[in-house]
Scaffold this motif. Structure first.
Motif, mmCIF file in Angstrom:
data_model
loop_
_atom_site.group_PDB
_atom_site.id
_atom_site.type_symbol
_atom_site.label_atom_id
_atom_site.label_comp_id
_atom_site.label_asym_id
_atom_site.label_seq_id
_atom_site.Cartn_x
_atom_site.Cartn_y
_atom_site.Cartn_z
ATOM 1 N N PHE A 422 1.010 -1.292 0.238
ATOM 2 C CA PHE A 422 0.013 0.033 -0.102
ATOM 3 C C PHE A 422 0.958 1.400 0.124
ATOM 4 C CE2 PHE A 422 -3.214 -2.793 1.445
ATOM 5 C CZ PHE A 422 -4.391 -2.353 1.064
ATOM 6 N N ARG A 423 0.410 2.302 -0.657
ATOM 7 C CA ARG A 423 0.810 3.615 -0.428
ATOM 8 C C ARG A 423 -0.414 4.629 0.151
ATOM 9 N NH1 ARG A 423 3.426 2.666 -5.017
ATOM 10 N NH2 ARG A 423 2.443 4.428 -6.300
ATOM 11 N N LEU A 424 -0.150 5.268 1.131
ATOM 12 C CA LEU A 424 -1.132 6.277 1.525
ATOM 13 C C LEU A 424 -0.818 7.546 1.576
ATOM 14 C CD1 LEU A 424 -2.274 4.299 4.820
ATOM 15 C CD2 LEU A 424 -3.262 3.754 2.571
ATOM 16 N N THR A 425 -1.593 8.505 0.865
ATOM 17 C CA THR A 425 -1.170 9.952 1.052
ATOM 18 C C THR A 425 -2.142 10.711 1.896
ATOM 19 O OG1 THR A 425 -0.532 9.944 -1.416
ATOM 20 C CG2 THR A 425 -1.094 12.110 -0.306
ATOM 21 N N ILE A 426 -1.494 11.128 3.119
ATOM 22 C CA ILE A 426 -2.132 11.840 4.260
ATOM 23 C C ILE A 426 -2.090 13.101 4.431
ATOM 24 C CG2 ILE A 426 -2.153 11.439 6.691
ATOM 25 C CD1 ILE A 426 -0.956 8.629 6.448
ATOM 26 N N ASP A 427 -3.419 13.669 4.472
ATOM 27 C CA ASP A 427 -3.078 15.353 4.727
ATOM 28 C C ASP A 427 -2.814 15.460 6.303
ATOM 29 O OD1 ASP A 427 -3.801 17.906 5.507
ATOM 30 O OD2 ASP A 427 -5.746 18.022 4.662
ATOM 31 N N LEU A 428 -1.657 16.154 6.557
ATOM 32 C CA LEU A 428 -1.215 16.246 7.843
ATOM 33 C C LEU A 428 -1.846 17.150 8.676
ATOM 34 C CD1 LEU A 428 2.679 15.899 7.210
ATOM 35 C CD2 LEU A 428 1.345 14.134 7.997
ATOM 36 N N GLY A 429 -2.583 17.882 8.063
ATOM 37 C CA GLY A 429 -3.396 18.936 8.960
ATOM 38 C C GLY A 429 -4.748 18.305 9.480
ATOM 39 N N THR A 430 -5.129 17.256 8.885
ATOM 40 C CA THR A 430 -6.413 16.654 9.468
ATOM 41 C C THR A 430 -6.018 15.132 9.882
ATOM 42 O OG1 THR A 430 -7.220 16.074 7.098
ATOM 43 C CG2 THR A 430 -7.849 18.123 8.091
ATOM 44 N N GLU A 431 -4.948 14.690 9.247
ATOM 45 C CA GLU A 431 -4.511 13.258 9.339
ATOM 46 C C GLU A 431 -5.460 12.346 8.693
ATOM 47 O OE1 GLU A 431 -3.530 12.738 13.672
ATOM 48 O OE2 GLU A 431 -1.607 13.357 13.444
ATOM 49 N N ARG A 432 -6.091 12.845 7.858
ATOM 50 C CA ARG A 432 -7.047 11.999 6.809
ATOM 51 C C ARG A 432 -6.268 11.446 5.715
ATOM 52 N NH1 ARG A 432 -11.820 16.387 7.249
ATOM 53 N NH2 ARG A 432 -12.584 16.042 9.352
ATOM 54 N N VAL A 433 -6.758 10.298 5.207
ATOM 55 C CA VAL A 433 -6.012 9.758 4.067
ATOM 56 C C VAL A 433 -6.833 10.298 2.866
ATOM 57 C CG1 VAL A 433 -5.807 7.552 2.753
ATOM 58 C CG2 VAL A 433 -5.636 7.635 5.151
ATOM 59 N N LEU A 434 -5.948 10.872 1.942
ATOM 60 C CA LEU A 434 -6.531 11.478 0.776
ATOM 61 C C LEU A 434 -6.834 10.339 -0.390
ATOM 62 C CD1 LEU A 434 -4.443 14.876 0.928
ATOM 63 C CD2 LEU A 434 -6.931 14.451 1.830
ATOM 64 N N ARG A 435 -5.648 9.607 -0.570
ATOM 65 C CA ARG A 435 -5.282 8.576 -1.623
ATOM 66 C C ARG A 435 -4.777 7.323 -1.137
ATOM 67 N NH1 ARG A 435 -3.526 13.204 -3.708
ATOM 68 N NH2 ARG A 435 -1.406 12.533 -3.614
ATOM 69 N N ALA A 436 -5.191 6.278 -1.602
ATOM 70 C CA ALA A 436 -4.294 4.988 -1.255
ATOM 71 C C ALA A 436 -4.298 4.121 -2.568
ATOM 72 C CB ALA A 436 -5.483 4.144 -0.408
ATOM 73 N N ARG A 437 -3.106 3.503 -2.526
ATOM 74 C CA ARG A 437 -2.634 2.916 -3.834
ATOM 75 C C ARG A 437 -2.384 1.355 -3.359
ATOM 76 N NH1 ARG A 437 -3.149 1.352 -8.931
ATOM 77 N NH2 ARG A 437 -1.034 0.786 -9.848
ATOM 78 N N MET A 438 -3.247 0.385 -3.705
ATOM 79 C CA MET A 438 -2.954 -0.811 -3.571
ATOM 80 C C MET A 438 -2.222 -1.879 -4.663
ATOM 81 S SD MET A 438 -5.251 -3.808 -2.034
ATOM 82 C CE MET A 438 -5.625 -4.611 -3.574
ATOM 83 N N VAL A 439 -1.158 -2.484 -4.559
ATOM 84 C CA VAL A 439 -0.682 -3.282 -5.481
ATOM 85 C C VAL A 439 -0.669 -4.850 -4.795
ATOM 86 C CG1 VAL A 439 1.308 -4.167 -6.764
ATOM 87 C CG2 VAL A 439 0.743 -1.684 -6.182
ATOM 88 N N ALA A 440 -1.236 -5.617 -5.424
ATOM 89 C CA ALA A 440 -1.416 -7.270 -5.315
ATOM 90 C C ALA A 440 -1.739 -7.907 -6.232
ATOM 91 C CB ALA A 440 -2.540 -7.443 -4.139
ATOM 92 N N GLY A 441 -1.226 -9.273 -6.424
ATOM 93 C CA GLY A 441 -1.377 -10.307 -7.293
ATOM 94 C C GLY A 441 -2.913 -10.083 -8.164
ATOM 95 N N GLY A 442 -2.904 -9.549 -9.481
ATOM 96 C CA GLY A 442 -4.099 -9.487 -10.174
ATOM 97 C C GLY A 442 -4.860 -8.456 -9.666
#
Length: 467
Positions: A422-442
């Motif tokens: 996973f890669r998570l992009t997090i807004d440090l002001g609110t600590e909310r996740v803005l985007r998530a990228r997941m890589v797994a088989g298929g």
């Protein structure tokens, strides 16, 4: 021993460090029983008589009972306050959890009620009572009435404190222990032995990206002024793709087996350009390899806080794109509203609405069909929707940057047992996740989150539309 038994039966017994948590909780309970229990006993014994006895007896109660109790109450309160703060730190882990989680806000209410009780005690015991006892020949009647009214308010505050404490006990786990439980599950060594892929060492970054229908997975470490590591090209079953031919731009590289390259770069490049050729198809994966090796603990703390912040949202919209490789794409638009509502639609014209234990689904304009959510398992809760810590066997901080007026951080997560990245992009002001990228088989997925806490309606389908 009774207070120790209560502490062992509560949240403290699952906290870390366990001995300190249990000891401070038992001491907290004992001191609270002395302070608040003593206040309640005095109030119940003397307040009903306050209006019926003469001034001389009331003065004797002040000097003989209340003054003596004060010598015990003050040390007990100081112990309550210090052990309470220690318990709060153990249970919350981060100060922000005090206002970002339901448990933290309820704990904040308890702290406020204890502070109010202490303020009332201070006012009548330290400010008013000495003046009343020193008065000669008699104190003003209004001051005496105020003293007894303040003393009479303490049992009510005590009941409120006990009520909030009971509500806190009803929580399954405080925020820090809840995150630790997920993390412990993720870090458990018994999950796979051997695992499909190696776990990165403390000084390594494990990160992956899509390369056609395959995974370009990289384990990289600092090597002097450059980078060194290993690239694996994996199929949907996390097996090496023997037919793949991979090259990394500007890197020295040697084969380490089918679908495997050992490489070295002379500089600290931010991204690896990986070119993978399978049969007649060539794909390029851009794999981020710049990270902060000394910030692993910070990365894990940020992951905990951001997952907690997402779980506390009143509502959120989520757009998800999933592909298994070139030529395939599924899109889903989700809406979530706390505490138990979820609705989604897909680009394949499928729709679903979930409210607690009930779920309605339909495809391409057909009538809605009602079922039990999860086949009759636990009811849906929005809080359980975000569970990245379950895949956080390794967490790394890729970096911090600005996106417009936001300051954001990017985390890289890896679970070698699944395996999944996973890669998570997090807004440090609110600590909310803005985007998530997941890589797994298929399974290559990108999620975007928006419309945090905005008004949102999710209702069950009209009965006439349900088949």
């Amino acid at each position: 021993m009774a207070f120790l038994a209560v502490a062992l039966g509560g949240h403290a017994n699952s906290a870390d460090p366990r001995f300190a948590a249990v000891a401070t909780d038992a001491l907290h309970l004992l001191a609270a029983a002395v302070w608040l229990g003593g206040l309640a006993q005095i109030a119940l014994a003397w307040l009903p008589l306050e209006r019926t006895v003469d001034r001389q007896l009331r003065r004797a109660v002040m000097a003989g009972v209340l003054e003596r109790f004060g010598r015990v109450a003050l040390p007990a309160f100081l112990i309550v306050a210090s052990t309470g703060l220690a318990n709060a730190w153990i249970q919350l882990g981060e100060p922000s959890a005090l206002w970002q989680t339901s448990y933290g806000r309820l704990l904040g209410l308890k702290i406020a009620l204890v502070a109010a009780t202490a303020l009332v005690s201070y006012w009548h015991a330290i400010r008013l009572r000495p003046r009343l006892l020193r008065a000669n020949p008699r104190a003003p009647e209004r001051l005496e009435r105020r003293h007894w009214r303040l003393l009479g308010s303490e049992p009510l505050l005590t009941v409120a404190v006990v009520g909030v404490a009971a509500a806190l006990v009803a929580f399954p786990l405080p925020p820090r222990q809840l995150a630790d439980a997920d993390e412990a599950q993720a870090l458990a060594g018994e999950a796979c032995d051997p695992c499909p892929q190696p776990k990165p060492r403390a000084n390594e970054l494990a990160v992956a990206e899509q390369a056609g229908s395959s995974i370009a997975a990289v384990w990289v470490r600092r090597d002097g002024t450059g980078l060194a590591g290993r690239l694996r090209v994996l199929d949907r079953d996390a097996k090496p793709v023997a037919s793949a031919r991979a090259r990394i731009r500007a890197a020295e590289q040697t084969s380490c087996g089918p679908g495997c390259l050992d490489f070295r770069l002379r500089s600290l490049a931010p991204v690896l350009d990986v070119r993978v050729r399978e049969r007649d198809l060539t794909s390029v994966a851009r794999v981020p390899v710049r990270w902060r090796p000394d910030d692993n603990a910070r990365a894990r703390r940020l992951l905990r806080r951001s997952q907690s912040a997402m779980g506390e949202l009143r509502s959120v919209r989520q757009h998800e794109r999933v592909t298994s490789g070139p030529g395939s794409l599924a899109e889903t638009w989700y809406r979530l509203r706390a505490p138990d509502r979820l609705a989604y639609r897909t680009n394949g014209r499928a729709e679903s609405v979930t409210i607690g234990a009930d779920q309605w689904s339909r495809v391409a304009g057909l009538p809605w069909r009602k079922d039990r959510f999860g086949g009759g398992g636990p009811a849906f809760r929005t809080r359980s929707w975000f569970r990245w810590t379950s895949y956080a066997r390794a967490v790394r901080l890729l970096g911090v940057r600005r996106e417009g007026d936001r300051r954001v951080a990017e985390l890289a997560l890896m679970d070698q047992a699944t395996p999944v990245w996973f890669r998570l992009t997090i807004d440090l002001g609110t600590e909310r996740v803005l985007r998530a990228r997941m890589v797994a088989g298929g399974h290559f997925m990108t999620q975007r989150f928006a419309a945090f806490n905005r008004p949102l309606r999710i209702e069950p389908p009209v009965k006439s539309d349900v088949g």
